[in-house]
Every structure is written in structure tokens, then in C-alpha cells.
Scaffold this motif. Sequence first.
Motif, PDB file in Angstrom:
ATOM      1  N   SER A  18       4.020  -3.543  13.923  1.00  0.00           N
ATOM      2  CA  SER A  18       3.186  -2.879  14.919  1.00  0.00           C
ATOM      3  C   SER A  18       3.512  -1.396  15.060  1.00  0.00           C
ATOM      4  CB  SER A  18       3.348  -3.578  16.273  1.00  0.00           C
ATOM      5  OG  SER A  18       4.666  -3.382  16.762  1.00  0.00           O
ATOM      6  N   ALA A  19       4.327  -0.860  14.205  1.00  0.00           N
ATOM      7  CA  ALA A  19       4.680   0.559  14.277  1.00  0.00           C
ATOM      8  C   ALA A  19       3.441   1.420  14.040  1.00  0.00           C
ATOM      9  CB  ALA A  19       5.756   0.873  13.237  1.00  0.00           C
ATOM     10  N   GLU A  20       3.362   2.527  14.769  1.00  0.00           N
ATOM     11  CA  GLU A  20       2.208   3.416  14.643  1.00  0.00           C
ATOM     12  C   GLU A  20       2.231   4.187  13.327  1.00  0.00           C
ATOM     13  OE1 GLU A  20       1.708   5.927  17.987  1.00  0.00           O
ATOM     14  OE2 GLU A  20       1.895   4.290  19.420  1.00  0.00           O
ATOM     15  N   HIS A  21       3.405   4.586  12.902  1.00  0.00           N
ATOM     16  CA  HIS A  21       3.522   5.368  11.669  1.00  0.00           C
ATOM     17  C   HIS A  21       4.317   4.559  10.650  1.00  0.00           C
ATOM     18  CE1 HIS A  21       3.964   8.757   8.989  1.00  0.00           C
ATOM     19  NE2 HIS A  21       5.242   8.509   8.916  1.00  0.00           N
ATOM     20  N   LYS A  22       3.734   4.419   9.475  1.00  0.00           N
ATOM     21  CA  LYS A  22       4.438   3.703   8.404  1.00  0.00           C
ATOM     22  C   LYS A  22       4.685   4.689   7.274  1.00  0.00           C
ATOM     23  CE  LYS A  22       2.700  -0.760   9.611  1.00  0.00           C
ATOM     24  NZ  LYS A  22       2.187  -2.018   9.204  1.00  0.00           N
ATOM     25  N   GLU A  23       5.907   4.769   6.842  1.00  0.00           N
ATOM     26  CA  GLU A  23       6.287   5.694   5.781  1.00  0.00           C
ATOM     27  C   GLU A  23       5.846   5.132   4.437  1.00  0.00           C
ATOM     28  OE1 GLU A  23      10.357   7.526   3.880  1.00  0.00           O
ATOM     29  OE2 GLU A  23      10.353   6.857   5.947  1.00  0.00           O
ATOM     30  N   PRO A  24       5.239   5.964   3.569  1.00  0.00           N
ATOM     31  CA  PRO A  24       4.828   5.474   2.254  1.00  0.00           C
ATOM     32  C   PRO A  24       6.045   5.156   1.388  1.00  0.00           C
ATOM     33  CG  PRO A  24       4.432   7.829   2.428  1.00  0.00           C
ATOM     34  CD  PRO A  24       4.881   7.363   3.778  1.00  0.00           C
ATOM     35  N   SER A  25       5.800   4.333   0.391  1.00  0.00           N
ATOM     36  CA  SER A  25       6.889   3.942  -0.501  1.00  0.00           C
ATOM     37  C   SER A  25       7.340   5.134  -1.340  1.00  0.00           C
ATOM     38  CB  SER A  25       6.433   2.811  -1.423  1.00  0.00           C
ATOM     39  OG  SER A  25       5.432   3.295  -2.299  1.00  0.00           O
ATOM     40  N   ALA A  26       8.466   4.980  -1.993  1.00  0.00           N
ATOM     41  CA  ALA A  26       8.996   6.058  -2.828  1.00  0.00           C
ATOM     42  C   ALA A  26       8.043   6.361  -3.981  1.00  0.00           C
ATOM     43  CB  ALA A  26      10.373   5.677  -3.358  1.00  0.00           C
ATOM     44  N   ARG A  27       7.446   5.329  -4.559  1.00  0.00           N
ATOM     45  CA  ARG A  27       6.503   5.549  -5.658  1.00  0.00           C
ATOM     46  C   ARG A  27       5.268   6.303  -5.172  1.00  0.00           C
ATOM     47  NH1 ARG A  27       5.010   4.547 -10.623  1.00  0.00           N
ATOM     48  NH2 ARG A  27       2.893   3.906 -11.127  1.00  0.00           N
ATOM     49  N   ALA A  28       4.771   5.956  -3.985  1.00  0.00           N
ATOM     50  CA  ALA A  28       3.607   6.653  -3.441  1.00  0.00           C
ATOM     51  C   ALA A  28       3.931   8.115  -3.174  1.00  0.00           C
ATOM     52  CB  ALA A  28       3.144   5.971  -2.164  1.00  0.00           C
ATOM     53  N   ARG A  29       5.117   8.385  -2.652  1.00  0.00           N
ATOM     54  CA  ARG A  29       5.513   9.788  -2.427  1.00  0.00           C
ATOM     55  C   ARG A  29       5.648  10.532  -3.744  1.00  0.00           C
ATOM     56  NH1 ARG A  29       9.325   7.244   1.106  1.00  0.00           N
ATOM     57  NH2 ARG A  29      10.937   7.758  -0.404  1.00  0.00           N
ATOM     58  N   MET A  30       6.216   9.884  -4.762  1.00  0.00           N
ATOM     59  CA  MET A  30       6.378  10.537  -6.066  1.00  0.00           C
ATOM     60  C   MET A  30       5.016  10.863  -6.674  1.00  0.00           C
ATOM     61  SD  MET A  30       7.774   8.990  -9.653  1.00  0.00           S
ATOM     62  CE  MET A  30       6.318   8.000  -9.711  1.00  0.00           C
ATOM     63  N   LEU A  31       4.083   9.893  -6.642  1.00  0.00           N
ATOM     64  CA  LEU A  31       2.764  10.132  -7.216  1.00  0.00           C
ATOM     65  C   LEU A  31       2.002  11.189  -6.437  1.00  0.00           C
ATOM     66  CD1 LEU A  31       1.673   6.510  -8.147  1.00  0.00           C
ATOM     67  CD2 LEU A  31       2.360   8.349  -9.690  1.00  0.00           C
TER      68      LEU A  31
END
Length: 85
Positions: A18-31
Motif C-alpha cells: 500500500s506504499a504510495e511510492h514504489k522504487e523501480p528495480s535496478a534493471r529499470a533504473r539502468m535501462l
Amino acid sequence: MPQQDDWEHEFDHTWANSAEHKEPSARARMLAARWKENPPNPAPFRADPDRGAPRRSSWVSTAVVLGCVAVVIVLLGYAQMRSPY
């Protein structure tokens, strides 16, 4: 919520989901970082198959399968006819 010892605390999945902000995965950040400087070329949803390889039509595949089945039936019939029992 009272203070709990770290050993007694359980991770609550419903609270985490239920968190408002979800951090993208490392692969998503790299891409995202890579594509910011060098965006990928557009590609269709379903890319064309390799044009170098010949593709058989479906009727040829069907004929091959039916031919194999016919050969097996003939061989089983021949084996049955040759058996002494």
C-alpha cells in the motif's frame, strides 16, 4: 504500535504493497539511464521472423505429420501380420 524487538517484528506485505511510492528495480533504473542518452529504435509489437530462414506453410507440416502416422500404422500392421501369435 508499541516498540517491538527486531526479532519479533514480521514483515507486513499489505503495508508494503500500500506504499504510495514504489522504487523501480535496478534493471529499470539502468535501462532508463541508458535510454535517456541513447533511446532504442522503435520495434513492432510482434517482430517479423528471421527472413533468412525458409518457412514452411502449415499444409506441408500437416502432410509430414499425417505421413508419419500412416507409416507407423503400416509398420504396426506388418509387425502384427508377421507375428506367430
